[in-house]
Motif scaffolding. Structure first.
Motif, PDB file in Angstrom:
ATOM      1  N   LEU D 122       0.991  -1.115  -0.165  1.00 25.52           N
ATOM      2  CA  LEU D 122      -0.049  -0.023   0.008  1.00 25.52           C
ATOM      3  C   LEU D 122       0.780   1.301  -0.051  1.00 25.52           C
ATOM      4  N   ASP D 123       2.084   1.158   0.528  1.00 28.12           N
ATOM      5  CA  ASP D 123       3.059   2.349   0.511  1.00 28.12           C
ATOM      6  C   ASP D 123       3.487   2.662  -0.984  1.00 28.12           C
ATOM      7  N   PHE D 124       3.701   1.612  -1.651  1.00 29.41           N
ATOM      8  CA  PHE D 124       3.914   1.766  -3.284  1.00 29.41           C
ATOM      9  C   PHE D 124       2.651   2.250  -3.781  1.00 29.41           C
ATOM     10  N   ALA D 125       1.521   1.474  -3.606  1.00 28.35           N
ATOM     11  CA  ALA D 125       0.304   2.082  -4.302  1.00 28.35           C
ATOM     12  C   ALA D 125      -0.134   3.308  -4.301  1.00 28.35           C
ATOM     13  N   THR D 126      -0.126   3.684  -2.974  1.00 22.01           N
ATOM     14  CA  THR D 126      -0.450   5.371  -2.777  1.00 22.01           C
ATOM     15  C   THR D 126       0.729   6.337  -3.247  1.00 22.01           C
ATOM     16  N   LYS D 127       1.760   5.804  -3.390  1.00 22.34           N
ATOM     17  CA  LYS D 127       2.957   6.836  -4.100  1.00 22.34           C
ATOM     18  C   LYS D 127       2.479   6.753  -5.387  1.00 22.34           C
ATOM     19  N   GLU D 136      10.725   5.840  -7.908  1.00 21.89           N
ATOM     20  CA  GLU D 136      12.375   5.389  -8.195  1.00 21.89           C
ATOM     21  C   GLU D 136      12.468   3.950  -8.048  1.00 21.89           C
ATOM     22  N   GLU D 137      13.913   3.804  -8.400  1.00 27.73           N
ATOM     23  CA  GLU D 137      14.286   2.109  -8.356  1.00 27.73           C
ATOM     24  C   GLU D 137      14.189   1.774  -6.623  1.00 27.73           C
ATOM     25  N   GLY D 138      14.234   2.822  -5.847  1.00 24.71           N
ATOM     26  CA  GLY D 138      14.306   2.415  -4.400  1.00 24.71           C
ATOM     27  C   GLY D 138      13.161   1.798  -4.078  1.00 24.71           C
ATOM     28  N   ASP D 139      11.951   2.643  -4.773  1.00 27.55           N
ATOM     29  CA  ASP D 139      10.483   1.873  -4.326  1.00 27.55           C
ATOM     30  C   ASP D 139      10.448   0.760  -4.908  1.00 27.55           C
ATOM     31  N   PHE D 140      10.965   0.054  -5.751  1.00 32.38           N
ATOM     32  CA  PHE D 140      10.784  -1.261  -6.190  1.00 32.38           C
ATOM     33  C   PHE D 140      11.618  -1.980  -5.422  1.00 32.38           C
ATOM     34  N   ILE D 156       0.490  -3.923  -8.981  1.00 33.27           N
ATOM     35  CA  ILE D 156       0.059  -2.991  -7.873  1.00 33.27           C
ATOM     36  C   ILE D 156       0.127  -1.319  -8.287  1.00 33.27           C
ATOM     37  N   GLY D 157       1.027  -1.254  -9.229  1.00 36.54           N
ATOM     38  CA  GLY D 157       0.989   0.100  -9.724  1.00 36.54           C
ATOM     39  C   GLY D 157       0.002   0.600 -10.758  1.00 36.54           C
ATOM     40  N   ALA D 158      -0.215  -0.706 -11.854  1.00 33.10           N
ATOM     41  CA  ALA D 158      -1.454  -0.678 -12.637  1.00 33.10           C
ATOM     42  C   ALA D 158      -2.850  -0.461 -12.111  1.00 33.10           C
TER      43      ALA D 158
END
Lengths: 205, 205, 205, 205, 205, 205
Positions: D122-127, D136-140, D156-158
């Motif tokens: 959810l951190d990634f999705a909300t970003k 950026e790569e750090g998120d992956f 998640i991103g899509a």
């Protein structure tokens, strides 16, 4: 206490014109404001900075010196600029002979003892400071409704723009305001009479 | 000058306990801070407000009185609260015997003359004030690294929370700080000695 | 599941008055809302918190109990407060006899089934919650256009201010809402009749 | 109650394929979710919307159906989307057999009963939802630390991206969630056993 | 230079329909825009994406093709989307036969050479892009005052919504615009005549 | 097309030194950039502005001319400044002999073809532009890790600060970039060979 995170030159290292300018302000103020020492690290930038400052702040135009300092304090507070709020807050108190006005404008100019005209001036100035991309003709019309000319609008916006630069320089250098500024112009006794004579903003009567 | 946009009761209209509390603060401070008069418009809320205030601010715990006021000033500045920044700025200067600290903390606490411990305290307090939904265990760990206990963390956060309320009440009522607060605790001569004795923050020596 | 990241006292450790208050709410609700247990960690703060809460929420004035809870839910959602949205959402459903209203107000009160008067109330409340420094006379005039008095405005703003504090306390303590709140007041059958009788918001007829 | 501010076609006006799709969902859910009726106003867009939805949400991959709905609810809450939070909140409760999870994720996913892996998701999705320009790569790498592959990251991103569109469509059309969604999946009795068997999140035992 | 941080399929790996679509665009444009290659990693999503794109962008309605691209460029700039600003900026220049318009709209559409109607269109589109939860009837009325129908409003909002998704996909995949887009449609000589004939925006005469 | 919302002086009205400066830039560039004509409305401010500009931009120091223009473009884009992004984007393309770099930096410098050192430079510059109050020693350390000295840091920050002013002046005056800037430096043929030879991104080295 360091006054800048960058090297601060000794007076005797400085070019003559810069040393002369510093001597002049020291004679007038009784001390050397730290912005002069901090920026003297870069003489060419120092010269341009103060030439610009004087062109805007000493220009004889539709704004009083006190009103110009209100712009500086309101926009510098919007940028959380320690040096500019403290130093120009002092100058604002002195020009306006009002010991309260600087803190009021710094914390929330919407609650300050201002005329509607001054309030409109600070609405425009803070919009230039924070959202200049949204400035449109309607903003100039609001100024016009309070009697400000287009030349006044330029002055208000250009002062806000100049201190947008100045605030960032001060924040970047961790420029420290001189202790003297904190107390300057706060004496209720000293200002009381002149203040009340102006009649516009009775303090407690 | 109105001190509130809402009706302000006369002292003789007030319930005895509220009048007594106001008399007490007047005797101690030499004047009646306007927050007492503004909130007296609603006696039950007045009683709860000051009971809460005292429970937090007079509690003997790991924070000094000056540190508690730092929290008040920093978070009230984040909320642009005219009354709280001016009034509690005065109290902060007095408790800390430091004429500079209140303006420093109000404009940008990151540039203030603080210990690393106090800086961590204000980082936590302003996060509670502005982004409490993001508070996580890591924030408590940062406090712990500076020696703050969980009980200290509660104090810091609860003071920030209480003034989140207080700032909104003051902003909503256009509560006006008393003129006396602006100058209080600013006298360099008076504070100089005690201040220098503490050794930590030489003003100009 | 911990209900607070801070220590939670056992009932038999509590002062008599606090234990009595908790017994009273348990009898009425059938369970003890976790806010009582979490705040009981600090008895003096507990007493002041609930005294303030009652002064605002139980006061007989121009707002209905349901409208007060709308303010709580809308402003708590603006602060992402898990406890307050869930617990007060339940109370809102019960007071309004409307199983939909709490989720509507929590997600986006602009899309909720509200009267224009209630909408204006929440516009004011969320401005106090999020941008109280910008509150001006125009905001009170907008309330007045919907029949709200100055005393109503105080109530709306003070409730928003109180929950600004409450939300921060709940977020800081990771206060967990009781499971019971999630389902409370959601029964369409139970509320259907009363709800339809009010006539204003037919659910599916 | 209007379900859309735009015209909503009658079923008999619709192209056969769209009517068939709607009949199918009605048979499965027992009612026609309003998103089908609202988007049917534009048949070509309807077809593409649901083709895209199915490609993402029905794809067999590293995320469970419940986790996909967590992404929908968290990002839709970030966009204050009334329809998506209520409708997908219901689906999330059903998939997870957890009557609490949807409100938790909607109000503040940082306080929800999630695994660290789900939290990272959810951190990634909300970003992606709120600040995709800063991905950026750090998120992956953060996702990878919880076992998510690059294909999972795309999912998640899509999904977050698709509902960025969906939320805006729903907000623009004032799309109203069906009343049925509010109560769906909230029954503690019904879900209790399965829920407790999973062991991870005992509700009240 | 990678065109995507995710795997990019070779043409001979692709399903026939997708390869055909790519061949078609290559014939028309002279090169394959990278969005086709990047999204081809997921064939089902590719099909739905371009079906949706075509449903909106090729639909014959009240907006010109150039106006639709203005919406794409303005909202993609609001999302800092490298691919969409560069690629659709090129298309906008070509459709409008105006070598300046894309950069103007991308940097600050309030300063672009637009008609008042186009300005209103972009005000609505960027509100959908950035604050769709605040869209209300007043926003549709502003469009109506410039002659936009409700169907036009849907188009404007749906394009903004679709590119809210598209921008996030491009940002998430670090999608790189083809070098060809940067220069396309910038030739002053080529466009000059047609441009001047339209009369509305003389470039330098 | 007006180039400024304020009066623009005729060349023959200008003081000699300003006319000479304008003649000089016209000879070099082939046209007169509108910033010279717009600011000439106020000769003293014009002189200070360009003295400051030259002190920073012509100074021989640790940054290349191209890198300085990257700072200008990135921070001007953060302020949505139409004039500065277009005009300095052109100069950036010319200095870097790279037809793509300006649009990349303007839309999202995180996705631009930059070295890690240049990326760190723009992270610092945009922090000065947008959040200078949060600049701390850690920010200088990050620059240092890429080989930037303290003097380089001053240059980066001072350029960001100067264009914070410049952007606001341009936004306030609705300063219009000359048409010539849009196409300048975009010629793939002219730059192509060097560009393609490098294969990836070494532009000149």
């Amino acid at each position: 206490m360091r006054i800048s995170r960058f090297p601060v030159p000794r007076l005797d290292e400085l070019p003559d014109d810069i040393r002369a300018r510093i001597a002049q302000v020291q004679e007038k103020a009784g001390f050397v404001p730290n912005v002069f020492l901090t920026l003297a690290h870069r003489p060419d930038e120092f010269r341009a900075f103060f030439a610009y400052h004087d062109a805007l702040m000493l220009r004889e135009d539709g704004l009083t010196k006190g009103e110009k300092e209100m712009i500086v304090v309101a926009t510098s507070a919007a940028n959380d600029c320690h040096y500019c709020v403290v130093a120009h807050g002092a100058i604002l108190r002195v020009y306006e002979k009002n010991p309260l006005i600087a803190d009021q404008v710094a914390v929330n100019y919407r609650r300050a003892d201002l005329t509607p005209r001054q309030r409109a001036m600070l609405d425009f100035a803070t919009k230039v400071a924070l959202r200049s991309q949204e400035i449109e003709e309607g903003d100039f019309e609001k100024l016009g409704a309070h009697g400000f000319t287009d030349e006044d609008a330029w002055d208000i916006g250009a002062i806000a723009a100049f201190f947008a630069m100045s605030n960032r320089l001060a924040n970047m250098t961790s420029m420290r305001p001189n202790d003297e500024f904190y107390l300057m112009g706060r004496d209720l006794q000293k200002f009381g009479n002149a203040y009340l004579r102006r009649g516009s903003r009775p303090l407690r009567g």
